[in-house]
Design a protein around this motif. Structure first.
Motif, PDB file in Angstrom:
ATOM      1  N   SER A 344       0.818  -1.213   0.000  1.00  0.00           N
ATOM      2  CA  SER A 344       0.000   0.000   0.000  1.00  0.00           C
ATOM      3  C   SER A 344       0.847   1.256   0.000  1.00  0.00           C
ATOM      4  O   SER A 344       0.385   2.317  -0.436  1.00  0.00           O
ATOM      5  N   ARG A 382      -3.434   1.885   8.920  1.00  0.00           N
ATOM      6  CA  ARG A 382      -3.490   0.571   8.276  1.00  0.00           C
ATOM      7  C   ARG A 382      -2.601   0.557   7.047  1.00  0.00           C
ATOM      8  O   ARG A 382      -2.497   1.540   6.320  1.00  0.00           O
ATOM      9  N   GLN A 383      -1.935  -0.585   6.837  1.00  0.00           N
ATOM     10  CA  GLN A 383      -1.158  -0.834   5.626  1.00  0.00           C
ATOM     11  C   GLN A 383      -1.486  -2.239   5.143  1.00  0.00           C
ATOM     12  O   GLN A 383      -2.028  -3.061   5.896  1.00  0.00           O
ATOM     13  N   TRP A 384      -1.143  -2.520   3.898  1.00  0.00           N
ATOM     14  CA  TRP A 384      -1.244  -3.897   3.415  1.00  0.00           C
ATOM     15  C   TRP A 384      -0.054  -4.233   2.530  1.00  0.00           C
ATOM     16  O   TRP A 384       0.567  -3.350   1.923  1.00  0.00           O
ATOM     17  N   GLU A 386       0.972  -7.261  -0.486  1.00  0.00           N
ATOM     18  CA  GLU A 386       0.216  -8.092  -1.426  1.00  0.00           C
ATOM     19  C   GLU A 386       1.153  -8.921  -2.287  1.00  0.00           C
ATOM     20  O   GLU A 386       2.203  -8.446  -2.729  1.00  0.00           O
ATOM     21  N   TRP A 420      -4.030  -8.133  12.594  1.00  0.00           N
ATOM     22  CA  TRP A 420      -3.891  -8.266  11.150  1.00  0.00           C
ATOM     23  C   TRP A 420      -4.767  -9.404  10.680  1.00  0.00           C
ATOM     24  O   TRP A 420      -5.247 -10.220  11.475  1.00  0.00           O
ATOM     25  N   GLU A 423      -6.582 -11.411   3.293  1.00  0.00           N
ATOM     26  CA  GLU A 423      -7.674 -11.286   2.333  1.00  0.00           C
ATOM     27  C   GLU A 423      -7.229 -11.851   0.987  1.00  0.00           C
ATOM     28  O   GLU A 423      -6.060 -11.663   0.596  1.00  0.00           O
ATOM     29  N   TRP A 430     -12.183  -8.275  -2.657  1.00  0.00           N
ATOM     30  CA  TRP A 430     -11.332  -8.767  -1.574  1.00  0.00           C
ATOM     31  C   TRP A 430     -12.192  -9.324  -0.444  1.00  0.00           C
ATOM     32  O   TRP A 430     -13.121  -8.668   0.023  1.00  0.00           O
ATOM     33  N   ARG A 460      -3.535 -10.669   0.203  1.00  0.00           N
ATOM     34  CA  ARG A 460      -3.061  -9.529   0.981  1.00  0.00           C
ATOM     35  C   ARG A 460      -2.986  -9.880   2.465  1.00  0.00           C
ATOM     36  O   ARG A 460      -3.840 -10.604   2.989  1.00  0.00           O
ATOM     37  N   VAL A 462      -3.369  -7.657   5.630  1.00  0.00           N
ATOM     38  CA  VAL A 462      -3.843  -6.323   6.019  1.00  0.00           C
ATOM     39  C   VAL A 462      -3.439  -6.098   7.472  1.00  0.00           C
ATOM     40  O   VAL A 462      -3.840  -6.860   8.371  1.00  0.00           O
TER      41      VAL A 462
END
Length: 503
Positions: A344, A382-384, A386, A420, A423, A430, A460, A462
């Motif tokens: 992200s 929040r970050q993700w 992938e 966390w 997804e 998602w 992902r 998350v």
């Protein structure tokens, strides 16, 4: 004492009993030699523990036959004014013939000067010997020829010397680090500064490790460059270095940046040395590719260096590192290494490296480029991260290794996530993976999650950031594995175009 080796490729010393670093190749007595430092840091120590210099010698690099001289010089045994250890990157140069035709060898050595009140005590001494194997003696017993106090006062760290005798017999020395490069002429005795010290400019991204050479009337300077960023031709991560180079029409310039001779290798530092031997140019450098190697346990490699003479000045073709044959990877449930990683916060801050997520490496004492990270002056909640695969995969588990320098609940620094989840991409968008087990948030060990099988092309993680109620901490992950139901041969994704996004 020496030992004879037959090696199948790079690195030359690969079994982990001797690490070798900062190579400086030269030709003597019809042989190709490499002066190297010796790394002795423990695997959990992030420091340059380098007590001595060693030598490697071959009559034919293609033969794989090398003679290794494990310990030829310790700083304190040659320079009475030097402290023990800290045998940093040096260079051996064959000097001009004297009146009887005899030649001597000169070692330019950066060491720590004891009993000095300089702000930085690194200094460059010169040793002399009749043979590369010694015995070596101090050619200037009065002390270093370059420091923060001599021959001119400076405020730089005086390490990484490189020396060239030009075709007219004039001698030039260059040195420096942390973006500061100096050059100076020496007297023909190879020892006495002739001066003045000059600041060398024009070499884009210069960080350290200069190497001076000349070919067909053009002066070339190889160096470790760290011009970093997602579009850099050098390195995406600031801790890693490429080997860049520039050219000049005269020894002191003006210098012009020309490009990259070697892209970043497995060690964060990179240090070049180049030489022509039996009509072929070679590039020596170091990596972390030996057994149990690391950023402070490096090993010397040697590959051919080729030129493009269709342009002027001739261009150095980017060297593709070679590696001795490796055993096949054992079958594994982890298919992360066949995925393409993104996040992200793309482009990732230059101190981190997105490719660290799925390189299969977890370190005891990682540096920032050994992980993905999200630190910024204003961290979001929040970050993700992938993974994308070229084709759908069926998965049922994941493992993730968090890193932190602050405790859970912190709102600054890098902390474990507050929570966390995973997804996957489906036709409906998602969705959380079904039937997931507990999501652990501890750092410094893999946090395992199992779930019911899903088939997808994108997954992902998350991550909700730790917070103190006022600000949010950053997040960092050393390694993220994705598991299929049964072990299978590992396919490692090569660099190339990113798979299509899931949307």
């Amino acid at each position: 004492m020496s030992r004879e080796l037959t090696v199948p490729g790079n690195p030359i010393l690969a079994d982990g009993d001797y690490y070798s670093t900062d190579p400086a190749p030269f030709v003597a007595d019809g042989q190709l030699w490499i002066l190297a430092g010796r790394d002795e840091a423990a695997s959990d120590v992030n420091d340059f523990i380098m007590p001595e210099w060693q030598l490697l010698k071959t009559a034919d690099p293609a033969s794989g036959k090398w003679t290794h001289y494990p310990s030829i010089i310790k700083p304190e045994n040659v320079f009475a004014w030097a402290e023990q250890a800290r045998a940093y990157a040096g260079q051996i140069v064959e000097g001009p013939a004297d009146g009887s035709g005899k030649r001597r060898y000169y070692l330019y050595a950066p060491v720590l000067e004891k009993n000095s009140d300089a702000e930085d005590r690194f200094a460059i001494g010169v040793a002399v010997a009749d043979s590369p194997l010694g015995p070596w003696r101090d050619a200037h017993p009065a002390g270093p020829i370059i420091s923060q106090k001599v021959p001119e006062a400076n405020k730089i760290q005086n390490i990484d010397p490189t020396v060239m005798i030009d075709e007219d017999g004039r001698v030039y020395i260059y040195w420096g680090t942390f973006g500061q490069l100096r050059g100076m002429e020496l007297e023909r005795d190879m020892i006495t500064p002739k001066g003045p010290e000059r600041t060398i400019t024009g070499l884009t991204g210069f960080f350290e490790a200069p190497w001076i050479m000349k070919r067909k009337g053009t002066y070339y300077m190889l160096y470790a460059g760290n011009k970093a960023g997602p579009t850099s031709d050098c390195t995406p991560a600031v801790y890693h270095a490429c080997i860049a180079y520039g050219t000049a029409p005269a020894p002191m310039g003006p210098w012009t940046y020309r490009g990259v001779a070697l892209k970043p290798v497995s060690s964060t530092t990179s240090h070049p040395g180049a030489v022509v031997f039996n009509g072929q140019w070679y590039l020596a450098y170091h990596t972390a590719d030996a057994k149990d190697g690391g950023h402070f346990r490096r090993s010397v490699a040697l590959d051919k260096l080729e030129w493009d003479d269709s342009v002027s000045p001739a261009r150095i073709l980017t060297v593709i590192p070679t590696l001795r044959p490796q055993p096949p990877l054992a079958p594994s449930r982890n298919i992360a290494r066949s995925a393409w990683a993104t996040a992200s916060n793309d482009p990732v801050p230059v101190q981190f490296w997105i490719k660290a997520l799925n390189n299969g490496v977890v370190k005891e004492a990682p540096l920032p480029p050994d992980m993905w990270g999200s630190w910024s002056p204003d961290n979001p909640p929040r970050q993700w991260i992938e993974y994308r695969w070229d084709k759908p995969v069926t998965i049922n588990g994941s493992r993730i290794w968090f890193w932190n320098d602050q405790p859970a609940g912190a709102g600054v620094g890098v902390a474990p996530p507050a929570k966390w989840h995973l997804e996957y991409w489906s036709k409906q968008g998602w969705k959380a993976v079904p039937g997931a087990s507990a999501y652990g948030t501890q750092s410094d060990s893999f946090q395992d999650v199992s779930f019911r099988k899903v088939t997808t092309r994108c997954l992902r993680a998350v991550l909700d950031a730790s917070t103190d109620g006022k600000t949010h901490a950053a997040l960092a992950v050393q390694e993220w594995e994705v598991l299929v139901p049964a072990a299978a041969p590992i396919a490692v994704r090569s660099d190339g175009a990113a798979p299509e996004a899931c949307r």
